[in-house]
Design a protein around this motif. Structure first.
Motif, PDB file in Angstrom:
ATOM      1  N   LYS A 212      -8.016  -0.356   2.412  1.00 28.29           N
ATOM      2  CA  LYS A 212      -7.095   0.357   3.317  1.00 28.29           C
ATOM      3  C   LYS A 212      -6.586   1.542   2.644  1.00 28.29           C
ATOM      4  O   LYS A 212      -5.590   1.300   1.920  1.00 28.29           O
ATOM      5  N   GLU A 213      -6.887   2.917   2.983  1.00 26.94           N
ATOM      6  CA  GLU A 213      -6.125   3.751   2.110  1.00 26.94           C
ATOM      7  C   GLU A 213      -5.021   4.643   3.197  1.00 26.94           C
ATOM      8  O   GLU A 213      -5.112   4.468   4.615  1.00 26.94           O
ATOM      9  N   SER A 214      -4.227   5.210   2.548  1.00 28.76           N
ATOM     10  CA  SER A 214      -2.961   5.836   3.442  1.00 28.76           C
ATOM     11  C   SER A 214      -3.168   7.324   3.362  1.00 28.76           C
ATOM     12  O   SER A 214      -3.678   8.120   2.440  1.00 28.76           O
ATOM     13  N   GLU A 215      -2.935   8.042   4.624  1.00 27.36           N
ATOM     14  CA  GLU A 215      -2.901   9.353   4.730  1.00 27.36           C
ATOM     15  C   GLU A 215      -2.076  10.176   3.743  1.00 27.36           C
ATOM     16  O   GLU A 215      -2.549  11.235   3.024  1.00 27.36           O
ATOM     17  N   TRP A 216      -1.032   9.502   3.313  1.00 28.86           N
ATOM     18  CA  TRP A 216       0.203   9.995   2.582  1.00 28.86           C
ATOM     19  C   TRP A 216      -0.142   9.601   0.989  1.00 28.86           C
ATOM     20  O   TRP A 216       0.082  10.637   0.096  1.00 28.86           O
ATOM     21  N   LEU A 217      -0.472   8.431   0.821  1.00 27.14           N
ATOM     22  CA  LEU A 217      -0.374   8.002  -0.437  1.00 27.14           C
ATOM     23  C   LEU A 217      -1.753   7.502  -1.242  1.00 27.14           C
ATOM     24  O   LEU A 217      -1.891   7.045  -2.280  1.00 27.14           O
ATOM     25  N   GLY A 218      -2.845   7.760  -0.369  1.00 27.96           N
ATOM     26  CA  GLY A 218      -4.252   7.321  -0.772  1.00 27.96           C
ATOM     27  C   GLY A 218      -4.350   5.824  -0.954  1.00 27.96           C
ATOM     28  O   GLY A 218      -3.639   4.995  -0.096  1.00 27.96           O
ATOM     29  N   PRO A 302       3.795   9.244  -5.544  1.00 32.02           N
ATOM     30  CA  PRO A 302       3.256   8.150  -6.162  1.00 32.02           C
ATOM     31  C   PRO A 302       4.202   7.305  -6.965  1.00 32.02           C
ATOM     32  O   PRO A 302       3.912   6.422  -7.439  1.00 32.02           O
ATOM     33  N   THR A 303       5.433   8.106  -7.321  1.00 30.74           N
ATOM     34  CA  THR A 303       6.394   7.399  -8.056  1.00 30.74           C
ATOM     35  C   THR A 303       7.446   6.733  -7.216  1.00 30.74           C
ATOM     36  O   THR A 303       7.708   7.070  -6.401  1.00 30.74           O
TER      37      THR A 303
END
Length: 353
Positions: A212-218, A302-303
């Motif tokens: 499952k990938e995220s639209e905002w976070l990959g 990502p942080t």
């Protein structure tokens, strides 16, 4: 006061803070300096440990409450600084110094916005919080203060984002792994090599991809960052220890990721904590909608930040750039601070939460 006066106050406060070493868990003198500034500007404040906060005058429990948060602690300076990290230096538009970008710029800009916004009536209560131990997600940081605050409806976190709204943030879980073997003499076919026992697990951890990938976070990402084993060249090691850095998107809870990994590797895995999960704010939230109206561009970060510990909607929005953080010769642009003060004020003025 016009904006230049607020900007000057922000820059002078930031210079004073840079000059005070405030590595995580050693922020007392920086908190003292914040208290002096708040007292000088007529702001009543409270303090717990090295956290310091102020509530807007005339608090009304019938109104929603907006939290403005940034942290006062820094990481340790790297050895590659070419300047004294604790000597604030202005060169042109840049103010150099440890913590200037992460997150001194947001810290002082949000404080000036607090001063401006509380000078007139707003449809919400406002809290300004300078928190400690953010860089280590310490127990005496923001998590120790939140129970003491009035109920919070939403928050703006002043991490460096180039003044673009981070509407989602990856979580963090650190896992300690151990593979076991049996010691023996390397010259004879004895023992069970713990490094070889760990090897299949390390390869699987390297190659596995979460679905499952995220639209905002990959994607959710995991990286083996430390491996330790062995005592000397002629002894087959009976133990191999390693550390996995896991960055989760909003589709995966840290607890579920650990359980999944334990089912697919032979090594013993133990998470240090589950408390730093991924977070996100709905695009329909009034804070995000106002950002969009002002032409800002949402993104996923990502942080990690104290946002992970907030049980209410929040977004990251602050001056500076994330890539300057934790780096040698860190700096913030004075123009970025001025723009942040103006932007925060426009964003939050008369906002209906």
């Amino acid at each position: 006061m016009d904006i230049n006066n607020y900007l000057n106050d922000a820059v002078e406060l930031l210079k004073a803070l840079v000059a005070i070493p405030s590595v995580s868990r050693d922020e007392a003198k920086a908190a003292d300096e914040m208290g002096v500034f708040l007292k000088t500007t007529g702001i009543d404040y409270q303090r717990k440990g090295n956290n310091i906060w102020a509530v807007s005058p005339g608090y009304n429990s019938q109104k929603p409450t907006l939290l403005l948060n940034a942290h006062i602690d820094t990481v340790k300076p790297t050895g590659s600084w070419t300047r004294n990290p604790f000597t604030p230096t202005v060169e042109g538009d840049r103010l150099y110094g440890l913590g200037a970008n992460d997150c001194g710029g947001g810290l002082v800009s949000l404080l000036q916005a607090f001063r401006i916004l509380t000078a007139s009536s707003q449809p919400y209560n406002l809290i300004y919080l300078a928190s400690a131990e953010e860089e280590v997600s310490g127990k005496d940081g923001i998590s120790s203060v939140l129970p003491l605050l009035p109920p919070v409806s939403a928050a703006v976190v002043g991490e460096p984002t180039g003044m673009q709204p981070a509407v989602a943030e990856k979580g963090l879980m650190v896992i300690d792994g151990t593979a076991y073997g049996k010691a023996g003499h390397a010259a004879r076919n004895e023992g069970l090599n713990a490094i070889y026992e760990a090897l299949d697990d390390l390869i699987w951890l390297r190659d596995y991809r979460f679905e499952k990938e995220s639209e905002w976070l990959g994607p959710t990402k995991m990286t083996v960052t430390v491996v330790n084993s062995g005592t000397q060249h002629n002894v087959v090691p009976d133990r191999c220890d390693f550390i996995i850095d896991v960055r989760t998107n909003e589709h995966y809870r840290n607890e579920d990721v650990l359980t999944f990994l334990q089912q697919h590797v032979k090594s013993r895995l133990k998470a240090r904590s589950f408390r730093l999960g991924s977070s996100a704010i709905p695009l329909g939230h009034p804070l995000v909608e106002r950002c969009l109206q002002m032409g800002m561009r949402p993104f996923g970060s990502p942080t990690l930040s104290d946002q992970a510990l907030m049980p209410f909607p929040s977004l990251k929005l602050g001056p500076g750039q994330s890539e300057r953080s934790h780096s040698a010769d860190e700096y913030i642009c004075i123009s970025e601070i001025g723009n942040a003060i103006t932007t925060y004020t426009q964003l939050l003025s008369a906002l209906q939460l």
